[in-house]
Design a protein around this motif. Structure first.
Motif, PDB file in Angstrom:
ATOM      1  N   LEU A   7      89.243  -8.372  67.166  1.00 56.45           N
ATOM      2  CA  LEU A   7      90.518  -7.563  67.157  1.00 56.45           C
ATOM      3  C   LEU A   7      91.611  -8.066  66.387  1.00 56.45           C
ATOM      4  O   LEU A   7      91.395  -9.261  65.779  1.00 56.45           O
ATOM      5  N   PRO A   8      92.291  -7.237  65.885  1.00 58.32           N
ATOM      6  CA  PRO A   8      93.820  -7.904  65.003  1.00 58.32           C
ATOM      7  C   PRO A   8      94.179  -8.798  65.937  1.00 58.32           C
ATOM      8  O   PRO A   8      94.381  -8.832  67.161  1.00 58.32           O
ATOM      9  N   ALA A  18      98.555  -3.396  76.559  1.00 56.63           N
ATOM     10  CA  ALA A  18      97.329  -3.105  75.793  1.00 56.63           C
ATOM     11  C   ALA A  18      97.705  -2.173  74.487  1.00 56.63           C
ATOM     12  O   ALA A  18      98.471  -1.064  74.877  1.00 56.63           O
ATOM     13  N   GLY A  19      97.123  -2.204  73.409  1.00 56.87           N
ATOM     14  CA  GLY A  19      97.472  -1.476  72.155  1.00 56.87           C
ATOM     15  C   GLY A  19      96.170  -0.393  72.470  1.00 56.87           C
ATOM     16  O   GLY A  19      95.307  -0.219  73.324  1.00 56.87           O
ATOM     17  N   SER A  20      96.374   0.528  71.303  1.00 61.80           N
ATOM     18  CA  SER A  20      95.334   1.564  71.430  1.00 61.80           C
ATOM     19  C   SER A  20      93.923   1.232  70.869  1.00 61.80           C
ATOM     20  O   SER A  20      92.969   1.699  71.701  1.00 61.80           O
ATOM     21  N   VAL A  40      84.385  -9.561  73.027  1.00 56.28           N
ATOM     22  CA  VAL A  40      85.634  -8.973  72.400  1.00 56.28           C
ATOM     23  C   VAL A  40      86.309 -10.421  72.273  1.00 56.28           C
ATOM     24  O   VAL A  40      86.696 -11.168  72.986  1.00 56.28           O
ATOM     25  N   PHE A  41      86.748 -10.620  70.783  1.00 54.55           N
ATOM     26  CA  PHE A  41      87.479 -11.722  70.585  1.00 54.55           C
ATOM     27  C   PHE A  41      88.997 -11.283  70.055  1.00 54.55           C
ATOM     28  O   PHE A  41      88.951 -10.323  69.286  1.00 54.55           O
ATOM     29  N   GLY A  42      89.962 -11.877  70.766  1.00 55.76           N
ATOM     30  CA  GLY A  42      91.472 -11.595  70.286  1.00 55.76           C
ATOM     31  C   GLY A  42      92.567 -12.683  70.473  1.00 55.76           C
ATOM     32  O   GLY A  42      91.745 -13.747  71.026  1.00 55.76           O
ATOM     33  N   ILE A  89      84.648  -5.192  63.147  1.00 56.81           N
ATOM     34  CA  ILE A  89      86.151  -5.617  62.716  1.00 56.81           C
ATOM     35  C   ILE A  89      86.800  -4.212  63.178  1.00 56.81           C
ATOM     36  O   ILE A  89      86.629  -3.054  62.726  1.00 56.81           O
ATOM     37  N   HIS A  90      88.115  -4.550  63.489  1.00 55.17           N
ATOM     38  CA  HIS A  90      88.888  -3.250  63.976  1.00 55.17           C
ATOM     39  C   HIS A  90      90.294  -3.407  63.266  1.00 55.17           C
ATOM     40  O   HIS A  90      91.166  -4.339  63.322  1.00 55.17           O
TER      41      HIS A  90
END
Length: 108
Positions: A7-8, A18-20, A40-42, A89-90
């Motif tokens: 994630l960014p 939570a974002g979109s 999921v990494f963030g 990657i998002h």
């Protein structure tokens, strides 16, 4: 197949803020046949997470250093320990320049 989703670093993966992208991923992963092999990494400071298969990347912002580079360096440390077959990657195409050297299987 091991899949890592990056994630960014400003995206929260918590139910409260939570974002979109996080909401989309939560719903998509729940329906995926690979849900047990997805991580999921963030970076979030909230305790509650949207999914159990979330890995928080802790890092400190420095005044004269790029937060993006520090974040990616921490992510690549996780990748060295447990290599992924695929990295997703998002919303950050510039991440590809750093990650491509370590893993060629990238989805944007």
């Amino acid at each position: 197949m091991k899949i890592s989703i990056l994630l960014p670093y400003k995206e929260n993966f918590s139910p409260e803020y939570a974002g979109s992208v996080s909401l989309f991923l939560k719903d998509t992963i729940k329906l995926s046949k690979y849900k047990k092999s997805i991580t999921v990494f963030g970076s979030t400071s909230y305790r509650k997470k949207l999914l159990k298969n979330y890995q928080n990347i802790l890092f400190s912002n420095f005044f004269f250093r790029s937060s993006t580079k520090i974040y990616l360096k921490k992510f690549l440390e996780f990748e060295k320990i447990q290599k992924s077959d695929l990295i997703e990657i998002h919303n950050r195409p510039q991440y590809i320049n750093y990650i491509y050297k370590f893993n060629k299987n990238i989805v944007l």
